[in-house]
Design an enzyme around this catalytic site. Structure first.
Site, PDB file in Angstrom:
ATOM      1  N   ASN A 188      17.264 -18.980 -39.106  1.00 49.62           N
ATOM      2  CA  ASN A 188      17.702 -19.225 -37.740  1.00 49.62           C
ATOM      3  C   ASN A 188      19.163 -18.839 -37.668  1.00 49.62           C
ATOM      4  O   ASN A 188      19.986 -19.396 -38.396  1.00 49.62           O
ATOM      5  CB  ASN A 188      17.507 -20.710 -37.381  1.00 49.62           C
ATOM      6  CG  ASN A 188      18.136 -21.116 -36.043  1.00 49.62           C
ATOM      7  OD1 ASN A 188      18.494 -22.251 -35.862  1.00 49.62           O
ATOM      8  ND2 ASN A 188      18.271 -20.188 -35.123  1.00 49.62           N
ATOM      9  N   GLY A 189      19.463 -17.866 -36.814  1.00 45.03           N
ATOM     10  CA  GLY A 189      20.848 -17.448 -36.683  1.00 45.03           C
ATOM     11  C   GLY A 189      20.973 -15.961 -36.475  1.00 45.03           C
ATOM     12  O   GLY A 189      19.982 -15.285 -36.193  1.00 45.03           O
ATOM     13  N   CYS A 248      31.695 -24.384 -31.742  1.00 44.15           N
ATOM     14  CA  CYS A 248      31.795 -23.002 -31.304  1.00 44.15           C
ATOM     15  C   CYS A 248      31.654 -22.990 -29.784  1.00 44.15           C
ATOM     16  O   CYS A 248      30.659 -23.448 -29.235  1.00 44.15           O
ATOM     17  CB  CYS A 248      30.699 -22.141 -31.922  1.00 44.15           C
ATOM     18  SG  CYS A 248      30.753 -20.429 -31.328  1.00 44.15           S
ATOM     19  N   CYS A 252      31.216 -18.559 -26.138  1.00 38.52           N
ATOM     20  CA  CYS A 252      30.678 -17.999 -24.904  1.00 38.52           C
ATOM     21  C   CYS A 252      31.509 -18.417 -23.687  1.00 38.52           C
ATOM     22  O   CYS A 252      31.448 -17.784 -22.641  1.00 38.52           O
ATOM     23  CB  CYS A 252      29.202 -18.339 -24.722  1.00 38.52           C
ATOM     24  SG  CYS A 252      28.831 -20.087 -24.799  1.00 38.52           S
ATOM     25  N   CYS A 262      27.506 -24.854 -32.762  1.00 37.19           N
ATOM     26  CA  CYS A 262      27.207 -24.293 -31.441  1.00 37.19           C
ATOM     27  C   CYS A 262      27.156 -25.381 -30.362  1.00 37.19           C
ATOM     28  O   CYS A 262      26.298 -26.267 -30.399  1.00 37.19           O
ATOM     29  CB  CYS A 262      25.857 -23.583 -31.498  1.00 37.19           C
ATOM     30  SG  CYS A 262      25.266 -23.054 -29.884  1.00 37.19           S
ATOM     31  N   CYS A 314      15.526 -19.381 -32.917  1.00 34.99           N
ATOM     32  CA  CYS A 314      14.522 -19.816 -33.887  1.00 34.99           C
ATOM     33  C   CYS A 314      14.617 -21.296 -34.221  1.00 34.99           C
ATOM     34  O   CYS A 314      15.613 -21.958 -33.950  1.00 34.99           O
ATOM     35  CB  CYS A 314      14.692 -19.079 -35.209  1.00 34.99           C
ATOM     36  SG  CYS A 314      14.666 -17.319 -35.080  1.00 34.99           S
ATOM     37  N   SER A 322      15.556 -29.108 -18.048  1.00 29.71           N
ATOM     38  CA  SER A 322      16.739 -29.088 -18.902  1.00 29.71           C
ATOM     39  C   SER A 322      17.910 -29.932 -18.416  1.00 29.71           C
ATOM     40  O   SER A 322      18.695 -30.408 -19.215  1.00 29.71           O
ATOM     41  CB  SER A 322      17.185 -27.647 -19.128  1.00 29.71           C
ATOM     42  OG  SER A 322      17.567 -27.064 -17.904  1.00 29.71           O
ATOM     43  N   TYR A 342      22.105 -27.292 -23.902  1.00 30.95           N
ATOM     44  CA  TYR A 342      20.827 -26.830 -23.390  1.00 30.95           C
ATOM     45  C   TYR A 342      19.681 -26.741 -24.417  1.00 30.95           C
ATOM     46  O   TYR A 342      18.558 -27.106 -24.130  1.00 30.95           O
ATOM     47  CB  TYR A 342      21.010 -25.452 -22.737  1.00 30.95           C
ATOM     48  CG  TYR A 342      19.730 -24.765 -22.359  1.00 30.95           C
ATOM     49  CD1 TYR A 342      18.935 -25.269 -21.320  1.00 30.95           C
ATOM     50  CD2 TYR A 342      19.288 -23.641 -23.039  1.00 30.95           C
ATOM     51  CE1 TYR A 342      17.749 -24.639 -20.972  1.00 30.95           C
ATOM     52  CE2 TYR A 342      18.098 -23.010 -22.692  1.00 30.95           C
ATOM     53  CZ  TYR A 342      17.328 -23.510 -21.660  1.00 30.95           C
ATOM     54  OH  TYR A 342      16.155 -22.900 -21.319  1.00 30.95           O
ATOM     55  N   GLY A 347      11.585 -21.600 -29.937  1.00 30.52           N
ATOM     56  CA  GLY A 347      11.022 -20.264 -30.101  1.00 30.52           C
ATOM     57  C   GLY A 347       9.553 -20.250 -29.793  1.00 30.52           C
ATOM     58  O   GLY A 347       8.796 -21.023 -30.377  1.00 30.52           O
ATOM     59  N   CYS A 371      27.045 -14.243 -26.659  1.00 28.69           N
ATOM     60  CA  CYS A 371      27.003 -14.857 -27.991  1.00 28.69           C
ATOM     61  C   CYS A 371      26.574 -13.800 -29.004  1.00 28.69           C
ATOM     62  O   CYS A 371      25.737 -12.964 -28.714  1.00 28.69           O
ATOM     63  CB  CYS A 371      26.001 -16.011 -28.004  1.00 28.69           C
ATOM     64  SG  CYS A 371      25.830 -16.776 -29.640  1.00 28.69           S
TER      65      CYS A 371
END
Lengths: 462, 462, 462, 462
Positions: A113-114, A443, A446, A247, A13, A294, A253, A39, A393
């Site tokens: 968002n989360g 974080c 992943c 994150c 989001c 990307s 990305y 999003g 994740c």
């Protein structure tokens, strides 16, 4: 169809809010468009006219979800907006945000968002206590917790609610007369504050501030609740004692290359990652190409470092929409390069380095390598500007299950073979930190499986 | 809104045709999507089932113009398609192509890319002879000339019609049982032949062949009429004796970078132009940036040549649609960077070289220079990878009138001042030829005023 | 689905025009909505701003074909409009009217209600002379004939064109500064003149005048050309010497019941027809019912005459749209009464007279009789308020081919059996004249085969 | 615009449910279309595949709310549907039903026709207890009461919830494996049971059964809960001890004329009311006319009784949609008869009786009387086939406030003057009972003020 976006993590989001001297719906609209990459499933705007909240939500991109006159009918000087991530097969409007509701503490609207790791658990408890759920959003859990708090003031009720939840959240709450912007105690998802000619703005990324012409003030701090009302901005540190865990995939990305976090421009970080990759995993090659859009920054860094020409080896068709017609002759069009076209004259007979930002399941990497080889590439070496993704994740990103992650099942050599690359290299976690330019506070669950928040194994991402 | 596409020449059209063993409408659809950059105002497809022609035309992008089931309802193994250029304020369906009609010689459908310089004149004559005109297309002029020819076979009638017209045309004509592909005697507009598993394809650019998985056979030659029917492909050289004059702007701006003309890849040509520009108009600077998406190749070449870092100084918002809502507070949003965002961290305090492909009226260049300066650029040097545009095009491109062309009114120094650049340089015509890699055979009329076809001063482009 | 409208003659078109002191597009819009029963396939409006003509055409009902803002964008104080008949499977926009074009005599727009019996023949001749046809409309034939006339003034060219065509036409021609309204020399299709606060209006039916608040002035006379311009209305008798032949089906079925022709209200005529039917074909019965909506007037007259209660034996579902979804279980829903529902409590055990306006193929009559019997009717007697239809129309109505007409194949007794009625009666031609209240001047070709215009046997209705 | 529907009570909703051997979404679609007159603001369908519920809701008419493929994507053999009443200015999707939610007792979906008089009160209590409300529907109150019940089985929870609410409700509840159909203890709103080839159906009116080809089994009784599941239909009398109070306005205006309640056909009842009106309030007149479509039955009865010709004095334009464009010249089009056209030839010089079903505010009656007089009527006598409406409804109908009701402020003589009628008469309550054919068991609160349920003065209808 070779779709370079298909095999990526999905951001969940983007959020945007503003308290202004003028009507805010058009500004929120622009803000959401600039966050559209976060999003594409649905978009929503809630505004308050001072007395009560009006909202409109719709499916699709921002300009599909809102008709011109609908923006005009949303009257108010304060408001919030939300864009929600893309799923295939179309979403349902019921889950679009912001979530607007009435309760003991008044009329309010939530944009989130989360992802909460204990949402399912709390939901079950609330249901046992007689609560009904109309959506499958985490946000509805938060709404219920606020409404059921026994505290009499809204701020208190919010603190009480948030003390019960665990996970990642950048949260905007609109009431008839103020906007509250809150970031989880680890600051996992981004949230920044801007200033537009004296009006306060909050947004997921700085690119939204640039788009509307606002200046960056600072980030909302982890665990902070910022309240924006007629009298300006006040700050409360409501949740403390946790280690930062921003994150790292936002850098790798998700974020737009022109955004910045913690003073670091995303494009610059990506280019750094590309340079480190080149320095530590060098090779002889004729051209370097990125996978649009990307990995262009990382690829440019890689090429610059090794002084190999950076070429447009893959061209993206910008006009392929999301609702593309299905071919009637399945077998015939299967091999077709609708979204990504290799440039034969550039790759033919060449040793090509294809730099990408990450590998998730590996299916798309495999197809692109194959495209390049069919176009005549002599060798295709793949370089990935991030570590191997081995763990799902649980904090706001839609990932494949652990078993589907290519790096979970194979070592790098086997991965290279699986995708058909002549060689393959990833960054290490240490190199990632180096490229981002910090020593801690990220974080990287992943890559490492070390989640900043205790996670039950079966916890399901939204 | 700073829109990098707004102050550009507009390509007029793209065409696509195929004679297959299977239903062609889906393939034409894909072909048109890959040519979408050549026209966004309307799209149309005509197919023949062997007996008669069915057509569907619609406004907007290909995926707006056609609904899924409409593609399904177009039944036929041969067909042609057309995309038409974008104007502001929306087009009218009446002018969308292909133009399908009945006449003495049967049922046929026409798709045309180009512009006739004597269309107005012929139209007046035809009207005097009792002809009605339902569109304002040049194509309707061609249709009438074919129908009024006294020759009894279609090929003869077409030759007779084309002998009366002057200008640029790449023309596809669909009849119930064949496709005819014709290129004007100077080869001004592109037209290529492809092979898809034994089926013949014709298209404006090779990128359309790549998209559907076809191989390039060769270009349709200037003055050639290619006939594709059940028995294969036959060629007739019907119009001869003219010097080649392929539009140099196809290389400079129009074509997709992955297309190739005359064996030369467009991206490679653009990169060459950037290198020559760098070599001949060098300077000291900190970063080079292109203006996405059109000048990225030239900018990369420029940077590579001078070994200046090539950076993403300007980021484009890909989600801004064409029907973007108008701000309600005109004054407020004016300065807003909706489509193009300078990356402050990259340009702040830097000497920036902004490489663009061309300058037409100069209005957008001025705005982008201003954006970069506001973002903190110490100096902004503009380098244009083509010569100064001093003359309007009459051969298939929508240009401003002569008086509006910046280079028509000012010398380079005055132009630099007008757009606020610290320095400005263009290629010469000779350098352009060098970059493209040929010595003759190009139309450079917009730079030199030497039109390959006699043009009356008031001739109005479509 | 039992659809009472499915087995009817289809009216081809309605036309409307106005020259006003104010913007006319909204008034034309209302006028067309009031003529919507004459055509539901497409709608179009052309207006002139004094210099040139702007037009908009669209598929579907008037309010589907035009968006609000499109009406606003049609600027002009004079204009014409057209609605076109409904076909199943959707029409194509290309055939929507008015047909706007440019020719030697200027810019003009044509709206046509009617059918030409020699259109195919003329079309072939014109094609031989080098004319192209973009539509399959008769109107395009008229346009070409006007353009190709050698007369220098428009009126002369129109007279010349009309002298070559045979058939039915009520024709509106808009030029930049006037409206011309012409009716064929037999007056087969209707056309009336109204006055709206001093502005002249022309329309297919008087109900359109009532709707916009205009007063009826008079009908356009057979063979008359009325010219409406800045200076008012002038009349020219341009085509003379033919016997009047006004379509009797306008009275029987097509026209709205509140319209009037030749001073006779349509509802009153229909009620008269019902009374005569009752008087001459009486029977004993418990209730009389009409088939909504078309035969309600005749049924009321029938019931009144025989003093049998007039009941709502069949109720119509007004919300069934034209694009109704198809049942997924064909077999199951077949017997379903989606559009027409018999009222069991009214018909159960009763002797029912079902009055309808006409029988074409008989398929719907058969279904309705069956519905009534299933609902418990003891007897179902069918009375038709018009003669037996034995011949197709070639003058503006979409009829079945001769072979499909029930009355062409069977006598009345056999027809009764075919539709399952306990008895069946029709009016004679003489009774029809009596009910309409005139002795001559009607076209009754579909009953008698005596066409007012020579018709080749294979002439195909549009 | 004279709109005969504008000044009427508005029915709030229609409901439909079916448990079948086959996919039910298409059948529910047809059922809702046949109940469309009960609500045009929004439509919704929920189906269960045995495990969980899928739903789709949309704004507008049923065929606007659902696209073809959406019906196809609703998979399940049991389901319910809902249509919601029309408001001007468009509704919001959030309030569309069925309301689907999850709670302690599982996944369920609610469709509700009616109004609760204590909803506001209960809502406040629930909010105090920490409940959030996402809609403004009564139905959400019911959902919360069910979820918060401490009973462990769903039936018990529903009984517990319903014992707390007061008012009118015909309620369908879908769970993954059954449909529950409940009617309030006074049976205020209708609800009938049908049988479609062995499958049970529930619907607001019998016309929905007829439409899909089902047979009427019986009505759901007041206070009854019918459960339809795999094993068939079971009945529980859950709420008892109240006197029946079926809404008399269902007979007078709401229901479709082909529906029946308590064994009485609605058209027949209306015709009876017209006859009684004629018998008790006779007059000399030339013609009788109804106001299409609602008072045609009563008008026919009136005419039959007095043997005065029943004529189509007012014709309705069936093609005027709800989103009709606004005239640009307000003053000019004001007097225009867009929706209702008086037939001059029928009313000119005549003494006209206009029979209508009810008068609410009187504004439309006034306009229609004026239309008839302008069309030349010598006298206009108004006869209303129901008593004077003096009190607002609180039980499921959207009425004007008490002060706006014409009969609340004036006696009949003054009302006649207010609407411009030469005479005016209403039925008495006793005559209404007589016409309906029962002695008791009707709700006539809007005529008498005697509400069957205690009503607080400020209770607000939904």
């Amino acid at each position: 169809m070779v779709n370079p976006d298909q095999d990526k993590f999905k951001e969940e989001c983007g959020v945007f809010g503003i308290f202004s001297k003028e009507s805010v719906a058009p500004i929120i609209y622009y803000g959401l468009v600039s966050l559209q990459h976060r999003g594409q499933e649905s978009a929503g705007i809630s505004v308050s006219n001072g007395d009560y909240i009006t909202e409109k939500r719709g499916l699709g991109l921002v300009d599909e979800a809102f008709k011109d006159y609908e923006i005009g009918s949303l009257k108010g000087r304060l408001g919030i907006g939300h864009v929600r991530y893309a799923t295939f097969g179309g979403g349902t409007l019921i889950n679009a945000q912001p979530l607007t509701f009435n309760c003991r503490l008044g009329n309010m609207s939530l944009a989130h968002n989360g992802n909460l790791v204990n949402a399912v658990e709390i939901r079950k408890q609330l249901e046992q206590q007689g609560t009904i759920f109309q959506t499958t959003n985490d946000s509805e859990v938060i709404a219920h917790l606020i409404a059921r708090s026994t505290t009499d003031d809204l701020e208190g009720a919010i603190v009480s609610a948030l003390s019960q939840i665990r996970g990642a959240y950048s949260l905007l709450i609109l009431t008839p007369d103020k906007i509250m912007a809150i970031r989880d105690p680890r600051g996992i998802r981004p949230l920044v504050i801007g200033n537009l000619d004296g009006d306060f703005v909050v947004a997921s990324e700085t690119c939204a501030l640039d788009t509307i012409g606002a200046d960056l003030v600072r980030e909302v701090e982890p665990g902070e609740m910022v309240i924006i009302d007629e009298s300006g901005l006040t700050s409360n540190k409501i949740l403390t004692g946790k280690k930062n865990a921003f994150c790292s995939f936002e850098y790798i990305y998700f974020a737009r290359p022109d955004s910045e976090f913690q003073g670091k421009n995303v494009h610059v970080v990506r280019k750094n990652l590309g340079k480190i990759l080149a320095k530590n995993y060098p090779l002889e090659a004729d051209i370097v190409t990125g996978v649009p859009d990307s990995s262009l920054s990382a690829a440019a860094g890689f090429a610059e470092q090794l002084n190999i020409p950076y070429e447009m080896g893959l061209v993206r068709n910008r006009y392929i929409g999301r609702t593309f017609i299905k071919p009637s002759q399945e077998n015939r069009i299967t091999g077709v390069n609708l979204k990504l076209n290799p440039v034969k004259q550039l790759v033919k007979g060449k040793r090509v380095v294809m730099v990408d930002d990450s590998i998730v399941r590996g299916t798309t990497s495999k197809r692109i390598v194959s495209l390049l080889k069919k176009a005549g590439a002599k060798e295709v070496h793949v370089r990935i500007a991030s570590p191997t993704v081995k763990y799902p994740c649980h904090l706001g990103i839609d990932t494949s299950s652990k078993g589907e992650l290519l790096a979970n099942k194979k070592n790098v050599e086997a991965m290279a073979k699986a995708i058909g690359a002549d060689s393959l290299a990833f960054l290490t976690e240490k190199e990632l930190y180096l490229g981002i330019g910090c020593k801690e506070g990220l974080c990287t669950a992943c890559f490492t499986g070390e989640y900043p928040v205790p996670v039950k194994s079966e916890s399901k991402s939204k």
